[in-house]
Design a protein around this motif. Structure first.
Motif, mmCIF file in Angstrom:
data_model
loop_
_atom_site.group_PDB
_atom_site.id
_atom_site.type_symbol
_atom_site.label_atom_id
_atom_site.label_comp_id
_atom_site.label_asym_id
_atom_site.label_seq_id
_atom_site.Cartn_x
_atom_site.Cartn_y
_atom_site.Cartn_z
ATOM 1 N N THR A 95 13.709 -0.966 0.186
ATOM 2 C CA THR A 95 13.840 -1.709 -1.071
ATOM 3 C C THR A 95 12.432 -1.947 -1.599
ATOM 4 O OG1 THR A 95 14.009 -3.754 0.242
ATOM 5 C CG2 THR A 95 16.055 -2.759 -0.516
ATOM 6 N N GLY A 96 11.875 -3.109 -1.362
ATOM 7 C CA GLY A 96 10.511 -3.410 -1.788
ATOM 8 C C GLY A 96 9.926 -4.450 -0.866
ATOM 9 N N ILE A 97 8.832 -5.058 -1.289
ATOM 10 C CA ILE A 97 8.198 -6.083 -0.474
ATOM 11 C C ILE A 97 7.517 -7.095 -1.385
ATOM 12 C CG2 ILE A 97 6.075 -4.713 -0.243
ATOM 13 C CD1 ILE A 97 5.658 -6.029 2.506
ATOM 14 N N PHE A 98 7.578 -8.369 -0.985
ATOM 15 C CA PHE A 98 6.798 -9.420 -1.634
ATOM 16 C C PHE A 98 5.928 -10.064 -0.567
ATOM 17 C CE2 PHE A 98 9.927 -8.640 -4.817
ATOM 18 C CZ PHE A 98 9.238 -8.862 -6.012
ATOM 19 N N TYR A 99 4.653 -10.239 -0.905
ATOM 20 C CA TYR A 99 3.668 -10.662 0.079
ATOM 21 C C TYR A 99 3.762 -12.159 0.364
ATOM 22 C CZ TYR A 99 1.650 -6.104 -1.069
ATOM 23 O OH TYR A 99 1.459 -4.761 -1.269
ATOM 24 N N PRO A 100 3.223 -12.592 1.513
ATOM 25 C CA PRO A 100 3.170 -14.028 1.801
ATOM 26 C C PRO A 100 2.449 -14.784 0.694
ATOM 27 C CG PRO A 100 2.545 -12.740 3.738
ATOM 28 C CD PRO A 100 2.636 -11.778 2.593
ATOM 29 N N SER A 101 2.775 -16.042 0.522
ATOM 30 C CA SER A 101 2.254 -16.822 -0.596
ATOM 31 C C SER A 101 0.740 -16.977 -0.555
ATOM 32 C CB SER A 101 2.908 -18.211 -0.614
ATOM 33 O OG SER A 101 2.655 -18.891 0.608
ATOM 34 N N GLU A 102 0.117 -16.754 0.601
ATOM 35 C CA GLU A 102 -1.331 -16.918 0.714
ATOM 36 C C GLU A 102 -2.102 -15.625 0.471
ATOM 37 O OE1 GLU A 102 0.128 -16.230 5.024
ATOM 38 O OE2 GLU A 102 0.850 -17.104 3.144
ATOM 39 N N ALA A 103 -1.411 -14.507 0.128
ATOM 40 C CA ALA A 103 -2.104 -13.220 0.066
ATOM 41 C C ALA A 103 -1.605 -12.371 -1.093
ATOM 42 C CB ALA A 103 -1.921 -12.470 1.380
ATOM 43 N N GLY A 104 -2.495 -11.559 -1.653
ATOM 44 C CA GLY A 104 -2.154 -10.609 -2.704
ATOM 45 C C GLY A 104 -3.119 -9.434 -2.659
ATOM 46 N N LEU A 105 -2.698 -8.321 -3.211
ATOM 47 C CA LEU A 105 -3.524 -7.115 -3.191
ATOM 48 C C LEU A 105 -4.352 -7.051 -4.463
ATOM 49 C CD1 LEU A 105 -2.358 -3.718 -1.807
ATOM 50 C CD2 LEU A 105 -3.875 -3.810 -3.775
ATOM 51 N N PRO A 106 -5.693 -6.999 -4.363
ATOM 52 C CA PRO A 106 -6.545 -7.108 -5.553
ATOM 53 C C PRO A 106 -6.510 -5.858 -6.427
ATOM 54 C CG PRO A 106 -7.877 -6.697 -3.610
ATOM 55 C CD PRO A 106 -6.481 -6.910 -3.130
ATOM 56 N N ILE A 107 -6.557 -6.096 -7.729
ATOM 57 C CA ILE A 107 -6.594 -5.013 -8.701
ATOM 58 C C ILE A 107 -7.243 -5.550 -9.967
ATOM 59 C CG2 ILE A 107 -4.290 -5.515 -9.655
ATOM 60 C CD1 ILE A 107 -3.875 -2.466 -9.886
ATOM 61 N N GLY A 108 -7.982 -4.680 -10.682
ATOM 62 C CA GLY A 108 -8.636 -5.077 -11.918
ATOM 63 C C GLY A 108 -9.945 -5.799 -11.676
ATOM 64 N N GLY A 109 -10.543 -6.301 -12.805
ATOM 65 C CA GLY A 109 -11.764 -7.079 -12.706
ATOM 66 C C GLY A 109 -12.959 -6.296 -12.242
ATOM 67 N N ARG A 110 -13.205 -5.162 -12.848
ATOM 68 C CA ARG A 110 -14.315 -4.308 -12.433
ATOM 69 C C ARG A 110 -15.595 -4.773 -13.115
ATOM 70 N NH1 ARG A 110 -12.794 1.689 -13.254
ATOM 71 N NH2 ARG A 110 -13.823 2.062 -11.268
ATOM 72 N N TYR A 231 16.108 4.180 14.889
ATOM 73 C CA TYR A 231 15.475 4.580 13.631
ATOM 74 C C TYR A 231 16.286 5.670 12.927
ATOM 75 C CZ TYR A 231 12.100 6.801 10.528
ATOM 76 O OH TYR A 231 11.481 7.355 9.431
ATOM 77 N N SER A 232 16.374 5.541 11.615
ATOM 78 C CA SER A 232 17.004 6.569 10.783
ATOM 79 C C SER A 232 16.055 6.960 9.660
ATOM 80 C CB SER A 232 18.304 6.056 10.162
ATOM 81 O OG SER A 232 18.766 6.945 9.151
ATOM 82 N N PRO A 233 15.801 8.265 9.471
ATOM 83 C CA PRO A 233 14.930 8.689 8.363
ATOM 84 C C PRO A 233 15.535 8.425 6.993
ATOM 85 C CG PRO A 233 15.924 10.590 9.452
ATOM 86 C CD PRO A 233 16.265 9.397 10.290
ATOM 87 N N HIS A 234 16.794 8.011 6.957
ATOM 88 C CA HIS A 234 17.446 7.684 5.676
ATOM 89 C C HIS A 234 17.409 6.184 5.380
ATOM 90 C CE1 HIS A 234 18.806 11.808 5.657
ATOM 91 N NE2 HIS A 234 19.383 11.631 6.824
ATOM 92 N N PHE A 235 16.781 5.423 6.261
ATOM 93 C CA PHE A 235 16.740 3.964 6.063
ATOM 94 C C PHE A 235 15.384 3.451 6.552
ATOM 95 C CE2 PHE A 235 18.104 -0.480 7.190
ATOM 96 C CZ PHE A 235 18.379 -0.877 5.893
ATOM 97 N N GLN A 236 14.352 3.727 5.746
ATOM 98 C CA GLN A 236 12.981 3.449 6.157
ATOM 99 C C GLN A 236 12.476 2.166 5.487
ATOM 100 O OE1 GLN A 236 10.454 6.995 6.297
ATOM 101 N NE2 GLN A 236 12.257 8.257 5.954
ATOM 102 N N GLU A 237 13.093 1.068 5.857
ATOM 103 C CA GLU A 237 12.806 -0.197 5.206
ATOM 104 C C GLU A 237 11.422 -0.727 5.591
ATOM 105 O OE1 GLU A 237 14.898 0.256 7.581
ATOM 106 O OE2 GLU A 237 14.692 -1.282 9.112
ATOM 107 N N ILE A 238 10.869 -1.577 4.720
ATOM 108 C CA ILE A 238 9.644 -2.320 5.019
ATOM 109 C C ILE A 238 10.053 -3.607 5.714
ATOM 110 C CG2 ILE A 238 7.573 -3.394 4.070
ATOM 111 C CD1 ILE A 238 7.917 -1.542 1.622
ATOM 112 N N ARG A 239 9.524 -3.830 6.920
ATOM 113 C CA ARG A 239 9.950 -4.978 7.712
ATOM 114 C C ARG A 239 8.865 -6.055 7.739
ATOM 115 N NH1 ARG A 239 13.015 -2.431 13.015
ATOM 116 N NH2 ARG A 239 14.675 -1.401 11.850
#
Length: 389
Positions: A95-110, A231-239
């Motif tokens: 599906t997808g992933i949402f990060y812990p409230s204390e962390a984020g992946l930086p982007i922009g601001g060059r 493990y199933s190659p058809h169900f590669q979830e982010i844990r």
């Protein structure tokens, strides 16, 4: 923010890796990505096997900015080599992933530059039926915030380099291959206080039946970071891990994949196509370090000695004049040959890929002919809780 391909006319060949350079929205101030989810085009659910989005860490020339073609095309510009910083990865069944409230992946601001940044989206299409006329616009949807969080997120790729150095003989119901992230690499790539891994995504192609990553602190402990016994190659979830695991400089991360080739008649080699195999674990962590990729492969010297042994002791038609693929295919895989292959992978020297986000090896060391970690004399710590899916 969405990063997608646009109206790709998917080739009828079974395996295609498609790359597109995407101009990102202008962000003069740094933002944090706080999560992402897949956007798979209707009708492409069984076509898109996996995808990755890489942030370009350097400015791109005009000749690079419009690239939208197969990743292995002769027209692919060299300037795309700076686009190796992973900011999102997805595989079939996730599906997808949402990060812990204390962390984020930086982007922009060059600072000191134009606010424009570019990314490359790479999709693996598995067109098993060889259909023509398929059109796809899949990708990832990122969620951003201007409110910067305490820690920057990073993603490290663990496991085996996807090269034909790795082989699984035919007719093997439980054959293991192991990729190493050695203490030598974590010593160079991780900050003094280490990192906290909070999520994991395991990945193989079609013969994978189990994937496990062990966290090993030499002379202290061995514990399981992630282990999917079904493990199933058809169900590669982010844990999401129930609690973050701290990894320090000098620790090792060992990823073992189990493959079932009982229905195959020919040797299965590591590589990019769906009929090749991979053994990977994408781990999400904070605070971000310079380490982006920590994988291994058996060394050239070890493999040369193995092929010579196959020729001298078992009469295989292996030769230095043949390619690695041809040598593996020249072996008639009986019980003794399979045992010799297992012994080589267990005891042979390895090459360590220890790369930064620029795609080059972290300097200062010779990463070839290294000894693999043997943690089997230490009993792993078991977990009595379930990973959150």
């Amino acid at each position: 923010m969405e990063v997608r391909v646009s109206g790709v006319q998917v080739p009828s060949s079974e395996t295609t890796y498609w790359c597109r350079v995407v101009r990102l929205p202008e962000m003069r101030e740094q933002h944090h990505i706080i999560g992402y989810e897949p956007v798979i085009s209707k009708g492409s659910e069984g076509l898109v096997h996996h995808l990755e989005v890489f942030l370009c860490v350097e400015d791109l020339s005009e000749s690079v900015r419009d690239y939208d073609a197969p990743c292995n095309s002769e027209t692919k510009p060299l300037g795309m080599t700076s686009c190796r910083k992973v900011i999102g990865a997805w595989a079939m069944g996730a599906t997808g992933i949402f990060y812990p409230s204390e962390a984020g992946l930086p982007i922009g601001g060059r600072s000191g530059r134009s606010g424009t940044q570019y990314a490359v989206i790479e999709l693996h299409y598995n067109n098993a039926a060889g259909k023509s006329g398929l059109v796809d616009s899949s990708g990832l949807r990122f969620y951003l915030t201007r409110r910067l969080r305490k820690f920057d997120v990073g993603i490290i790729e663990l496991g085996l380099d996807y090269l034909p150095y790795s082989a699984v003989p035919p007719g093997e119901p439980r054959f293991e291959l192991t990729g190493f992230c050695l203490p030598k690499c974590t010593n160079e790539g991780l900050p003094p206080d280490g990192i906290k891994i909070f999520a994991s995504q395991l990945h193989t192609h079609t013969t994978g039946v189990r994937v496990k990553t062990i966290h090993h602190r030499p002379r202290h402990f061995v514990r399981v970071l992630n282990d999917d016994k079904h493990y199933s190659p058809h169900f590669q979830e982010i844990r999401l891990l129930p609690e973050p695991i701290r990894v320090l400089p000098g620790d090792a991360l060992v990823t073992t994949c189990t493959f079932d080739t009982s229905k195959r008649r020919n040797v299965t080699l590591g590589g990019l196509t769906i009929n090749n195999e991979m053994c990977l674990n994408y781990v999400f962590y904070y605070p971000k370090s310079q380490l982006e990729l920590c994988k291994s492969i058996v060394s050239d010297n070890t493999l040369d000695r193995f092929f010579k042994k196959m020729n001298v002791l078992y009469g295989a038609e292996t030769s230095r004049k043949k390619t690695i693929e041809e040598n593996y295919q020249s072996i008639e895989w009986g019980r003794m040959e399979v045992a010799a292959l297992k012994h080589m992978y267990r005891t042979g020297r390895i090459h360590q890929s220890c790369n930064s986000s620029s795609g080059v090896e972290i300097s200062g060391h010779n990463w070839d002919n290294l000894k693999p970690i043997d943690y089997r004399n230490q009993e792993p710590e078991t977990r009595d809780y379930r990973l959150h899916i």
